[in-house]
Design a protein around this motif. Structure first.
Motif, short mmCIF file in Angstrom:
data_model
loop_
_atom_site.label_atom_id
_atom_site.label_comp_id
_atom_site.label_asym_id
_atom_site.label_seq_id
_atom_site.Cartn_x
_atom_site.Cartn_y
_atom_site.Cartn_z
N GLU A 40 -39.88 -34.56 43.78
CA GLU A 40 -39.70 -35.89 43.19
C GLU A 40 -38.74 -35.84 42.00
N ILE A 41 -38.81 -34.79 41.19
CA ILE A 41 -37.85 -34.64 40.10
C ILE A 41 -36.44 -34.61 40.67
N ASN A 42 -36.26 -33.83 41.74
CA ASN A 42 -34.95 -33.68 42.34
C ASN A 42 -34.39 -35.02 42.81
N ALA A 43 -35.26 -35.84 43.40
CA ALA A 43 -34.81 -37.16 43.85
C ALA A 43 -34.42 -38.03 42.67
N ALA A 44 -35.19 -37.97 41.59
CA ALA A 44 -34.87 -38.75 40.39
C ALA A 44 -33.54 -38.30 39.79
N LEU A 45 -33.27 -37.00 39.84
CA LEU A 45 -31.99 -36.50 39.33
C LEU A 45 -30.83 -36.94 40.21
N GLY A 46 -31.07 -37.06 41.51
CA GLY A 46 -30.03 -37.59 42.39
C GLY A 46 -29.64 -39.01 42.00
N ALA A 123 -32.10 -43.98 30.59
CA ALA A 123 -33.38 -44.44 31.14
C ALA A 123 -33.78 -43.60 32.36
N HIS A 124 -32.82 -43.28 33.22
CA HIS A 124 -33.12 -42.45 34.38
C HIS A 124 -33.45 -41.01 33.96
N ALA A 125 -32.79 -40.52 32.92
CA ALA A 125 -33.12 -39.18 32.42
C ALA A 125 -34.56 -39.15 31.90
N HIS A 126 -34.98 -40.22 31.22
CA HIS A 126 -36.36 -40.30 30.74
C HIS A 126 -37.35 -40.36 31.90
N LEU A 127 -37.02 -41.10 32.95
CA LEU A 127 -37.90 -41.16 34.11
C LEU A 127 -38.04 -39.76 34.73
N ALA A 128 -36.93 -39.06 34.89
CA ALA A 128 -36.97 -37.70 35.43
C ALA A 128 -37.76 -36.78 34.51
N ARG A 129 -37.64 -36.99 33.19
CA ARG A 129 -38.40 -36.18 32.22
C ARG A 129 -39.90 -36.38 32.40
N THR A 130 -40.33 -37.62 32.60
CA THR A 130 -41.77 -37.86 32.74
C THR A 130 -42.30 -37.31 34.07
N ILE A 131 -41.49 -37.35 35.11
CA ILE A 131 -41.88 -36.75 36.38
C ILE A 131 -41.98 -35.23 36.21
N THR A 132 -41.06 -34.67 35.43
CA THR A 132 -41.09 -33.24 35.15
C THR A 132 -42.36 -32.85 34.42
N ARG A 133 -42.77 -33.66 33.45
CA ARG A 133 -44.02 -33.37 32.73
C ARG A 133 -45.22 -33.41 33.67
N ARG A 134 -45.22 -34.34 34.62
CA ARG A 134 -46.31 -34.40 35.59
C ARG A 134 -46.30 -33.16 36.48
#
Length: 187
Positions: A40-46, A123-134
């Protein structure tokens, strides 16, 4: 080399999936959740990369990270400590640290916490950051139940820091950060 010629196998129709070593496991197992959240992190980074028009340096960093995340997923999907298995390494963690330091050198220190936003990329970097924390929390849970590569948790921890600093860089080195105002909405 990986070769995937059959995508629909029906093997998971009963709620099980195959790990990298062929072991079958329930799809809601902690291990499967951990590497699924890495995916999921990878998809958010895409998605984040689509919003980096003209920022070749950030795009190159994220391309390396996306490849690292496949290494991390491969690491997490194979239990045990086999010598010939693909594992995330401390060198990959150190590269993240170096990139964090280089980005952060141009950004003034914070006087408050940052709210996600400022720019689409941030904003997308923050979303990826929160997925990373999960994903990091799931990896920690997995590490409590089974032995995993300790570099996997270190990598996720560094990655969340990296994405936070990247968000500030994408907000014109912090100039467009949206800062938290404690108690601002209490009335």
């Amino acid at each position: 080399m990986v070769k995937l010629d059959v995508i629909t196998t029906r093997g998971g129709d009963t709620g099980d999936t195959s790990l990298g070593d062929g072991t079958r496991l329930r799809k809601d197992a902690i291990r499967v959740e951990a590497y699924g959240e890495v995916d999921e992190i990878n998809a958010a980074l895409g998605i984040l990369r689509l919003h980096l028009a003209g920022d070749g340096e950030a795009d190159a960093m994220l391309a390396r990270i996306q490849n690292d995340l496949f290494d991390l997923g491969a690491d997490l999907c194979v239990p045990g400590a086999g010598e010939n298995r693909l594992r995330i390494t401390d060198a990959q963690c150190l590269r993240l640290e170096a990139e964090i330091g280089a980005m952060n050198a141009a950004i003034p220190p914070l006087a408050s916490f940052v709210l996600p936003g400022g720019s689409i990329g941030a904003a997308h970097a923050h979303l990826a950051r929160t997925i990373t924390r999960r994903a990091e929390r799931r990896a920690v849970t997995l590490a409590d139940a089974e032995t995993i590569n300790p570099a996997a948790i270190r990598y996720l921890n560094r990655l969340s820091d990296h994405l936070f600093v990247l968000s500030r860089r994408l907000n014109e080195n912090g100039a467009k950060d949206v800062l938290w105002v404690p108690g601002a909405t209490r009335g």
